[in-house]
Write an enzyme that holds these catalytic residues in place. Sequence first.
Site, short mmCIF file in Angstrom:
data_model
loop_
_atom_site.label_atom_id
_atom_site.label_comp_id
_atom_site.label_asym_id
_atom_site.label_seq_id
_atom_site.Cartn_x
_atom_site.Cartn_y
_atom_site.Cartn_z
N ASP A 42 0.84 -1.20 0.00
CA ASP A 42 0.00 0.00 0.00
C ASP A 42 0.88 1.24 0.00
O ASP A 42 2.05 1.21 0.41
CB ASP A 42 -0.93 0.01 1.22
N GLU A 95 0.28 -1.03 5.97
CA GLU A 95 1.38 -0.48 6.77
C GLU A 95 1.29 1.02 6.93
O GLU A 95 1.63 1.57 7.99
CB GLU A 95 2.73 -0.86 6.13
#
Length: 380
Positions: free
Chosen positions: A87, A148
């Site tokens: 991400d 994350e």
Amino acid sequence: MTKDPVDLPFDADEMLEGLRLWVETESPTFDAAAVNRMMDVAQHDLAALGARVERIPGRMGLGDSVRATMPHPRAGEGGILVLGHLDTVHPVGTLEKLPFRREGNLCYGPGIMDMKGGNYVYLEAMRRILAAGIETPLPVTFLFTPDEEIGTPMARRLIEMEAARHQYILVPEPARPDGGAVIGRYAIARFNLQTRGRPSHAGWALSEGRSAIAEMARNVAVIEGMTNEDCTFSVGVINAGKWVNCVSSVCDAEVLTMAKTQELLDEGVAEMMALNSTEGDVIMEVRRGVTRPVWEPDQPGTMAMLQVARAIAGDIGFELPAGSAGGGSDGNFTGFMGLPTLDSIGVRGKGLHTLNEHIEIDSLVERARLAAGLYCRLGA
């Protein structure tokens, strides 16, 4: 064909060609469909290596994770875990402002530094090792996660359970500004704030209202004023108001705190929680969010890994300094668990989380050779 992994025929142009699809598959954390498109790309590339690939469904409205077990006579046993996130902080459409492009020794694109470049390089190193018929001393597993950038609220348990099976953890987050690795990380805590006031018509009856926005603004100055060298406070998100002719009754904000030690983190958390207020015309509610624990530096297992990495770097021709760092990563979790963890061993670059994000192209081959060396010397 050479059997020395440091001398494998890595090619920066080939790596850029493969990395381009990763970068151009935009994957902001809060867009689960976009993240899953990126997971599709990674899953394809992993499967092409002959890996046993598992897709682990996401929860909490977030994307999936991908776990891949590389071909090995002892595949499935604990060995080396490559831990990375796919991400990014960049919303879909960022490519219009930050297109994938090469300028001299630099290559630009959303997420190319943090951390698609490092993930791809470590995958490329494994591809070259398999193509050369080299058997690594330990089996290698990849785990790519989707959250994350928001503190890993969903994938943390998955990471911890998977990491506990392995002897070594490699986290190819971008290298530090000096090109060094990370062997410890400061703690990170997040907070959700809400002020609640009294609505009124801003033109007709302004004095009858009590602005939640005004109260939040006052608290922003207070919160950021608590920052010092060892514990920082930053207000990164504020949401409030829909009509300019209405006095705002609700305002939401998010705060990030970084602390160098657990004691300092505890003190910072106490300061934030002390801002809770239930009295007066406007109240303030502070709720603690996700936390990354302190990863204490100089753990024996990590330091032993660092010595191996430094020897490999010396063979390649560069130095590998190391130290503790802020910023936070999923390495916080594995380091906190006491597992040998080497972080920020990915590509070199600058501008992560900005519209100037880029990598240094010559670091692709350098870091691929480092990765190959780690795969082949850890556990030997």
